[in-house]
Motif scaffolding. Structure first.
Motif, short mmCIF file in Angstrom:
data_model
loop_
_atom_site.label_atom_id
_atom_site.label_comp_id
_atom_site.label_asym_id
_atom_site.label_seq_id
_atom_site.Cartn_x
_atom_site.Cartn_y
_atom_site.Cartn_z
N ALA A 189 38.18 35.97 34.30
CA ALA A 189 39.62 35.75 34.33
C ALA A 189 40.17 35.42 32.94
N ARG A 190 39.31 34.98 32.03
CA ARG A 190 39.79 34.69 30.68
C ARG A 190 40.29 35.96 29.99
N ALA A 191 39.72 37.11 30.39
CA ALA A 191 40.14 38.37 29.78
C ALA A 191 41.53 38.78 30.25
N ARG A 192 41.84 38.50 31.52
CA ARG A 192 43.15 38.87 32.09
C ARG A 192 43.64 37.72 32.96
N PRO A 193 44.00 36.60 32.37
CA PRO A 193 44.37 35.42 33.18
C PRO A 193 45.55 35.65 34.09
N ALA A 194 46.50 36.48 33.69
CA ALA A 194 47.67 36.70 34.53
C ALA A 194 47.36 37.52 35.77
N ALA A 195 46.24 38.26 35.74
CA ALA A 195 45.91 39.14 36.86
C ALA A 195 44.67 38.68 37.63
N TRP A 196 43.70 38.07 36.95
CA TRP A 196 42.41 37.80 37.58
C TRP A 196 42.14 36.34 37.87
N ALA A 197 42.95 35.44 37.39
CA ALA A 197 42.74 34.02 37.68
C ALA A 197 43.12 33.74 39.13
#
Length: 248
Positions: free
Chosen positions: A234-242
């Motif tokens: 999720a650090r790579a895409r926090p807005a989508a994968w967190a």
């Protein structure tokens, strides 16, 4: 209505279905082809090793639990029905509901599932293990096969490996949907039900003689490792994968 049913549009829905289907069947096919030079002998020896560990801890409780609940018809029926439906009806319904109702949380759970498939395959390769139902000398019976009226499978094929017991993915999946849905539930009853679901699943896999309790514990460890990996991704895409994008 369209935004409610298709929160990211039809293309994204098809993409998620395709991704999970490809990951799942790649996992099933790979698991089915996993074998070792010694075949079933290693799987049975590994199972006996687990028995020795549990016995040394004074916790070799599977035979007594299996025998007791096997003779309690309502609970035996419930355990077999749950085991047969947990990986299909329960998991798929939970994932679809999360996608439609809590779409922003779905992608974290999706990533957990994909990572868990990889971890499980490593476990199957490193430690193939025969399930309790193959150990009739301890009083175990294949209650699920008897309940469903099908012949029990005891050989590896393209989609089935009876020695893929460690880790228990029934228990891993129960945690990976139970905890998120517990956190998302707005009503106390549903929160409690999802909170106890992983424990019920552990009981289910043991009393149906499909897993040792150590398999279930390693399934829980698989779920924990998958959650950690999903959080790292999720650090790579926090807005989508967190799991909580607003707080990412």
């Amino acid at each position: 209505m369209r935004a409610r049913v298709l929160p990211q549009g039809p293309v994204d829905l098809l993409r998620q279905i395709a991704l999970l289907a490809v990951a799942y069947y790649a996992y099933r096919l790979t698991r089915g082809y996993i074998d070792n030079p010694q075949g079933a002998a290693v799987a049975f020896e590994n199972a006996r090793h687990l028995i020795r560990i549990e016995d040394s801890l004074g916790l070799f409780v599977e035979p007594s639990l299996h025998e007791f609940f096997r003779d309690v018809d309502p609970l035996n029926w419930f355990a077999n029905m749950l085991y047969m439906n947990a990986q299909t009806t329960v998991v798929l319904t939970a994932l679809f509901w999360m996608y439609w109702v809590h779409n922003e949380r779905f992608y974290f759970v999706r990533n957990m599932f994909v990572v868990s498939f990889v971890i499980a395959l490593v476990g199957y390769m490193v430690f193939p293990t025969a399930p309790p139902r193959f150990f009739g000398e301890y009083g175990f019976e294949d209650t699920v096969s008897n309940f469903a009226g099908v012949e029990p499978k005891d050989s590896v094929n393209a989609l089935f490996n009876p020695y893929a017991a460690v880790p228990s993915m029934h228990c891993a999946f129960a945690l990976m949907i139970g905890i998120p849905l517990m956190r998302l539930s707005r009503h106390r009853v549903t929160r409690v039900l999802w909170a106890v679901y992983p424990a019920v699943m552990m009981w289910c896999v043991v009393v149906t003689a499909n897993h040792w309790w150590l398999d279930a514990a390693l399934g829980a460890a698989t779920a924990a490792a998958s959650a950690y990996a999903a959080a790292w991704l999720a650090r790579a895409r926090p807005a989508a994968w967190a799991f909580s994008p607003a707080q990412a």
